[in-house]
Design a protein around this motif. Structure first.
Motif, short mmCIF file in Angstrom:
data_model
loop_
_atom_site.label_atom_id
_atom_site.label_comp_id
_atom_site.label_asym_id
_atom_site.label_seq_id
_atom_site.Cartn_x
_atom_site.Cartn_y
_atom_site.Cartn_z
N GLY A 255 41.96 45.22 28.67
CA GLY A 255 42.46 45.41 30.42
C GLY A 255 42.02 44.36 31.02
O GLY A 255 42.59 44.10 32.22
N ASP A 256 40.96 43.59 30.69
CA ASP A 256 40.26 42.52 31.40
C ASP A 256 41.33 41.31 31.36
O ASP A 256 42.16 41.23 30.57
N LEU A 257 41.10 40.42 32.22
CA LEU A 257 41.63 39.05 32.24
C LEU A 257 41.81 38.41 30.93
O LEU A 257 40.71 38.08 30.58
N GLN A 258 42.95 37.87 30.65
CA GLN A 258 43.08 37.08 29.27
C GLN A 258 43.92 35.91 29.94
O GLN A 258 45.11 36.05 30.32
N ARG B 285 47.05 37.36 31.54
CA ARG B 285 47.57 39.10 31.07
C ARG B 285 46.44 39.96 31.82
O ARG B 285 45.20 39.44 31.21
N ARG B 286 46.56 40.92 32.62
CA ARG B 286 45.48 41.73 32.78
C ARG B 286 46.22 43.06 33.14
O ARG B 286 47.61 43.35 33.57
N ARG B 287 45.49 44.29 33.04
CA ARG B 287 45.97 45.44 33.19
C ARG B 287 45.51 46.06 34.62
O ARG B 287 44.25 46.33 34.72
N VAL B 288 46.35 46.06 35.67
CA VAL B 288 45.94 46.50 36.86
C VAL B 288 47.11 47.47 37.48
O VAL B 288 46.98 47.58 38.68
N GLY B 289 47.53 48.15 36.61
CA GLY B 289 48.65 48.99 37.17
C GLY B 289 49.33 48.34 38.04
O GLY B 289 50.00 47.31 37.33
N GLY C 113 51.20 39.31 35.07
CA GLY C 113 50.81 37.92 34.66
C GLY C 113 51.23 37.04 35.76
O GLY C 113 52.03 37.43 36.63
N GLU C 114 50.55 35.97 35.98
CA GLU C 114 50.99 34.95 36.83
C GLU C 114 51.20 33.57 36.40
O GLU C 114 50.84 33.13 35.16
N VAL C 115 51.91 32.65 37.26
CA VAL C 115 52.45 31.46 36.82
C VAL C 115 52.22 30.67 37.88
O VAL C 115 52.55 30.86 39.02
N LEU C 116 51.79 29.19 37.70
CA LEU C 116 51.71 28.06 38.73
C LEU C 116 52.81 27.39 38.73
O LEU C 116 53.18 26.99 37.47
#
Length: 409
Positions: free
Chosen positions: A264-267, A286-290, A234-237
């Motif tokens: 697994g794709d971007l949410q 939220r994304r599944r990228v290992g 996950g990312e935050v600005l």
């Protein structure tokens, strides 16, 4: 008289909460982390303590337990350290400011009202806000809303600061911390875990708690008892400091669906809240990228677009930084709390995904109750280790490409 030696593997907020709970209970506690305390997932979160995003069920029960415990724990820390009571808990930045969920479509409004109606019988306070009440509570929120719900029990902490408060109280109660100490493998007698081999030598103990967050799955392989805990990024600005602009934790009604999705794709969904320093945090993704830790511009752009949909007035506000981190994901969206039936002496406390900050103190209390054989604060059956979602697929290889459990003669 000897005390039970309990080794907590992981010094994030869940590990810190467990260390404090057991140290205060009189255990001989050692906390180890391959990096530094609260240096990974904990320091890359938003500090949410939420009941608003959880439907009826065991996770909501754990959230309500944790919400009750947070102010009690902080008060206990202050009481145990009266000489510096204010400073002892100030770093946690505890703010019981409440949360507001906003729908911007008719479909979203229907879903929000239905979700809140299901929560109320489970003990959640959820109050409908009309347009005037929403404007009074959040003057800068979008006018294009179709429904809004106020959750007075939502709260916020500064995650790394809160973890430090818990860990320092554990150390004050006699716990020990070792950083830059990576677990490499297990030492066992028969089917009992008696020690772990680390980059700093052998560590022996009576009980070992896997609290390694997104790395719990990898660590479990090294210990010879794999669990299916995976990373979800996950990312935050973070904006530059602003005059008072956002007064609660505000998120759109899509957030609950993004949390519960297994895709697994971007949410993405809009999650907007201010900090004490005046910056506004914009999430979430939220994304599944290992364990791929690369920041993707398109992800940040999607987060910003969702945030502006909720708070159009932020359009010209500078963003001074962005950060991302991994959350411990379990496919059935429930944490893993309790003993490992395959390896005596190994316990798990993880898999909270993005809710680990809020659920940490409840998890620690529940783990203590279970380990001591006391009546648990709530039914922990749903969090057991031997459920299908935890054991199925829990075979990811560690960084050395092999399980490193060894037998002790």
């Amino acid at each position: 008289m000897s005390r039970t030696r309990l080794v907590v593997l992981g010094a994030g907020i869940v590990g810190a909460a467990c260390a404090r709970e057991f140290a205060v209970a009189g255990f001989d506690v050692l906390v180890v982390d391959r990096a530094g305390a609260a240096a990974a997932t904990t320091s890359h979160g938003e500090g949410n303590i939420l009941v608003s995003d959880k439907g009826p069920g065991p996770e909501l029960e754990l959230a309500r337990l944790s919400r009750r415990l947070w102010p009690e724990v902080l008060a206990s820390v202050a009481e145990r350290r009266p000489a510096g009571a204010a400073g002892a808990v100030a770093a946690a930045e505890w703010e019981p400011k409440g949360g507001i969920v906003v729908a911007t479509t008719d479909e979203g409004a229907e879903g929000l009202l239905r979700f809140a109606a299901a929560q109320r019988p489970a003990g959640v306070r959820a109050e409908v806000l009309d347009a005037r009440a929403l404007r009074a509570a959040e003057p800068f929120v979008t006018e294009r809303h179709t429904a809004a719900m106020y959750y007075p029990d939502d709260a916020q902490v500064q995650p790394a600061g809160a973890a430090a408060v818990l860990l320092l109280d554990a150390l004050a109660a006699g716990a020990e911390l070792r950083t830059d100490c990576e677990v490499l493998g297990a030492v066992s007698r028969g089917s009992r875990l008696t020690g772990v081999r680390t980059s700093r030598g052998l560590l022996e103990g009576d009980v070992f708690v896997n609290a390694a967050g997104p790395w719990s799955g990898e660590l479990s392989v090294r210990l010879g008892a794999p669990v299916n805990v995976l990373p979800r990024r996950g990312e935050v600005l973070v904006t530059t400091p602003l005059p008072p602009t956002v007064f609660h934790k505000v998120y759109d009604a899509d957030y609950v669906g993004a949390v519960g999705s297994g895709a697994g794709d971007l949410q993405t969904s809009a999650v907007v809240e201010a900090t004490r320093g005046g910056s506004v945090l914009l999430g979430s993704s939220r994304r599944r990228v290992g364990f791929d830790d690369r920041t993707r511009p398109e992800v940040l752009a999607a987060i910003a677009a969702k945030a502006l949909h909720l708070f159009p007035s932020l359009a010209d506000v500078p963003v001074m930084r962005a950060y991302g981190g991994f959350r411990p994901y379990v496919p059935d969206h429930l944490p893993v709390i309790g003993p490992d039936p395959r390896l005596a002496g190994l316990w798990h406390a993880g898999g909270h995904e993005g809710a680990g900050i809020g659920l940490s103190v409840g998890t620690a209390r529940l783990l203590r109750d279970l380990l001591l054989g006391e009546p648990p604060a709530m039914d922990a059956t749903a969090f057991r280790v031997d459920r299908p979602a935890v054991l199925a697929g829990g075979t990811a290889q560690d960084g050395h490409g092999e399980t490193t459990t060894e037998e002790e003669s």
